[in-house]
Write a protein that holds these residues in place. Structure first.
Motif, PDB file in Angstrom:
ATOM      1  N   ILE A 187      14.661  12.048  -8.447  1.00 45.46           N
ATOM      2  CA  ILE A 187      15.939  12.046  -7.724  1.00 45.46           C
ATOM      3  C   ILE A 187      16.767  13.261  -8.105  1.00 45.46           C
ATOM      4  N   THR A 188      16.858  13.520  -9.393  1.00 46.05           N
ATOM      5  CA  THR A 188      17.653  14.655  -9.875  1.00 46.05           C
ATOM      6  C   THR A 188      17.131  15.974  -9.333  1.00 46.05           C
ATOM      7  N   LEU A 189      15.816  16.170  -9.415  1.00 47.77           N
ATOM      8  CA  LEU A 189      15.216  17.415  -8.933  1.00 47.77           C
ATOM      9  C   LEU A 189      15.413  17.579  -7.427  1.00 47.77           C
ATOM     10  N   LEU A 190      15.245  16.492  -6.677  1.00 45.83           N
ATOM     11  CA  LEU A 190      15.388  16.567  -5.217  1.00 45.83           C
ATOM     12  C   LEU A 190      16.834  16.863  -4.821  1.00 45.83           C
ATOM     13  N   ILE A 191      17.783  16.211  -5.477  1.00 40.09           N
ATOM     14  CA  ILE A 191      19.192  16.419  -5.141  1.00 40.09           C
ATOM     15  C   ILE A 191      19.593  17.876  -5.370  1.00 40.09           C
ATOM     16  N   PHE A 192      19.205  18.431  -6.512  1.00 43.66           N
ATOM     17  CA  PHE A 192      19.591  19.816  -6.796  1.00 43.66           C
ATOM     18  C   PHE A 192      18.771  20.820  -5.988  1.00 43.66           C
ATOM     19  N   PHE A 193      17.563  20.433  -5.604  1.00 43.21           N
ATOM     20  CA  PHE A 193      16.776  21.287  -4.710  1.00 43.21           C
ATOM     21  C   PHE A 193      17.460  21.399  -3.358  1.00 43.21           C
ATOM     22  N   VAL A 194      17.879  20.255  -2.814  1.00 46.54           N
ATOM     23  CA  VAL A 194      18.572  20.261  -1.519  1.00 46.54           C
ATOM     24  C   VAL A 194      19.921  20.970  -1.644  1.00 46.54           C
ATOM     25  N   SER A 195      20.602  20.776  -2.765  1.00 43.33           N
ATOM     26  CA  SER A 195      21.883  21.466  -2.990  1.00 43.33           C
ATOM     27  C   SER A 195      21.692  22.979  -2.939  1.00 43.33           C
ATOM     28  N   THR A 196      20.661  23.453  -3.616  1.00 45.89           N
ATOM     29  CA  THR A 196      20.373  24.894  -3.626  1.00 45.89           C
ATOM     30  C   THR A 196      20.013  25.377  -2.227  1.00 45.89           C
ATOM     31  N   TRP A 197      19.213  24.601  -1.526  1.00 48.11           N
ATOM     32  CA  TRP A 197      18.783  24.938  -0.165  1.00 48.11           C
ATOM     33  C   TRP A 197      19.990  25.094   0.760  1.00 48.11           C
ATOM     34  N   ILE A 198      20.822  24.067   0.814  1.00 49.82           N
ATOM     35  CA  ILE A 198      21.989  24.112   1.704  1.00 49.82           C
ATOM     36  C   ILE A 198      22.978  25.176   1.243  1.00 49.82           C
ATOM     37  N   GLY A 199      23.122  25.336  -0.078  1.00 52.32           N
ATOM     38  CA  GLY A 199      24.026  26.348  -0.601  1.00 52.32           C
ATOM     39  C   GLY A 199      23.621  27.754  -0.177  1.00 52.32           C
ATOM     40  N   LEU A 200      22.326  28.058  -0.268  1.00 49.02           N
ATOM     41  CA  LEU A 200      21.836  29.375   0.142  1.00 49.02           C
ATOM     42  C   LEU A 200      22.022  29.585   1.644  1.00 49.02           C
ATOM     43  N   ARG A 201      21.776  28.552   2.426  1.00 47.71           N
ATOM     44  CA  ARG A 201      21.988  28.648   3.874  1.00 47.71           C
ATOM     45  C   ARG A 201      23.462  28.892   4.187  1.00 47.71           C
ATOM     46  N   SER A 202      24.338  28.271   3.405  1.00 49.54           N
ATOM     47  CA  SER A 202      25.780  28.461   3.607  1.00 49.54           C
ATOM     48  C   SER A 202      26.200  29.893   3.304  1.00 49.54           C
ATOM     49  N   ILE A 203      25.604  30.461   2.267  1.00 52.69           N
ATOM     50  CA  ILE A 203      25.915  31.844   1.911  1.00 52.69           C
ATOM     51  C   ILE A 203      25.387  32.805   2.967  1.00 52.69           C
ATOM     52  N   GLN A 204      24.182  32.536   3.463  1.00 54.60           N
ATOM     53  CA  GLN A 204      23.555  33.410   4.454  1.00 54.60           C
ATOM     54  C   GLN A 204      24.297  33.393   5.783  1.00 54.60           C
ATOM     55  N   ASN A 205      24.685  32.210   6.221  1.00 59.56           N
ATOM     56  CA  ASN A 205      25.262  32.064   7.558  1.00 59.56           C
ATOM     57  C   ASN A 205      26.780  32.025   7.544  1.00 59.56           C
ATOM     58  N   SER A 206      27.356  31.379   6.550  1.00 54.66           N
ATOM     59  CA  SER A 206      28.819  31.226   6.436  1.00 54.66           C
ATOM     60  C   SER A 206      29.418  30.576   7.680  1.00 54.66           C
TER      61      SER A 206
END
Length: 258
Positions: A187-206
């Motif tokens: 659970i911990t690994l998946l939550i932070f994996f998705v957090s990183t994924w969405i975070g990077l997409r947010s930075i790329q697209n804004s």
């Protein structure tokens, strides 16, 4: 006051600084009449979030290392979610409503509310204050689909991972020992994996829908953890604040002053 509480206290102060840092320029733009309705709603949402943090700082100062019997700051967080959601509704390019989107938002947040109740036992508070998150997530899903911000396959994978995390959370109630620890780690690994994924997409697209999704996901992550992982999720949530501010400014620039 324990070292962990002191660290959380410092993180909350840092978050307050970030919130104030986005409120001040937004207010200045409002004074100069260079703000949009989305900017105004974002500013009010951040003021609400600021009140929530100030409440926590006061509580931790007066009653360190004790559990809050009734989270009065939930009123401020509920107002924040509703204000952010109202801004998203103004930004929706396509008003088309698809039934599976509201069904997904209801089921997903509903499952999270059930988890919160099982964890805290506060069924009235968790139910009432959890309902706005359904509306917020529904608008996010609609916005990401209508703006085609993520490929269809990527959206599908995110939905599947979110569902898997919820299922694993429920499995923790019926397991123990090594199996429980394995599920908890997953659970911990998946939550932070998705957090990183969405975070990077947010930075790329804004884009406002992606940055708000990152903010929501990190909030749900905070609700899922305690101790050090809660602090890590809170740090990610704090980093989402300037990303949201940037996307709101971008939205204003693209749509013009309204």
């Amino acid at each position: 006051m324990s070292l962990l509480t002191i660290f959380e206290f410092m993180l909350t102060i840092m978050q307050v600084v970030f919130i104030v840092a986005v409120i001040i320029p937004t207010v200045n733009a409002m004074i100069l009449k260079k703000s949009s309705i989305i900017s105004v709603l974002f500013c009010l949402a951040m003021v609400s979030y600021l009140l929530s943090d100030l409440y926590w700082l006061a509580y931790d100062s007066l009653r360190p290392d004790t559990r809050m019997p009734f989270a009065a700051n939930e009123f401020a967080e509920c107002a924040m979610i509703l204000l952010l959601a109202t801004g998203l509704e103004k930004a929706l390019p396509d008003k088309k409503k698809i039934s599976w989107e509201i069904l997904f938002a209801t089921c997903y947040i509903g499952a999270n509310i059930a988890l919160w109740i099982l964890w805290s036992g506060e069924w009235m508070q968790d139910t009432v204050f959890g309902l706005p998150y359904i509306y917020f997530l529904w608008l996010l899903v609609r916005g990401i689909r209508s703006r085609n911000l993520l490929p269809v396959k990527e959206r599908a994978v995110l939905i599947i991972l979110a569902a898997v995390i919820v299922v694993l959370h429920f499995m923790c109630f019926w397991t123990d020992g090594m199996f429980y620890e394995t599920i908890n780690l997953s659970i911990t690994l998946l939550i932070f994996f998705v957090s990183t994924w969405i975070g990077l997409r947010s930075i790329q697209n804004s884009d406002i829908f992606l940055t708000y999704l990152f903010f929501l996901w990190t909030m749900l992550a905070m609700f899922s953890f305690s101790d050090i992982f809660y602090n890590m999720a809170m740090l990610a949530n704090t980093l989402a604040i300037p990303l949201m501010y940037k996307s709101v400014r971008k939205e204003r620039a693209s749509d013009g002053i309204r």
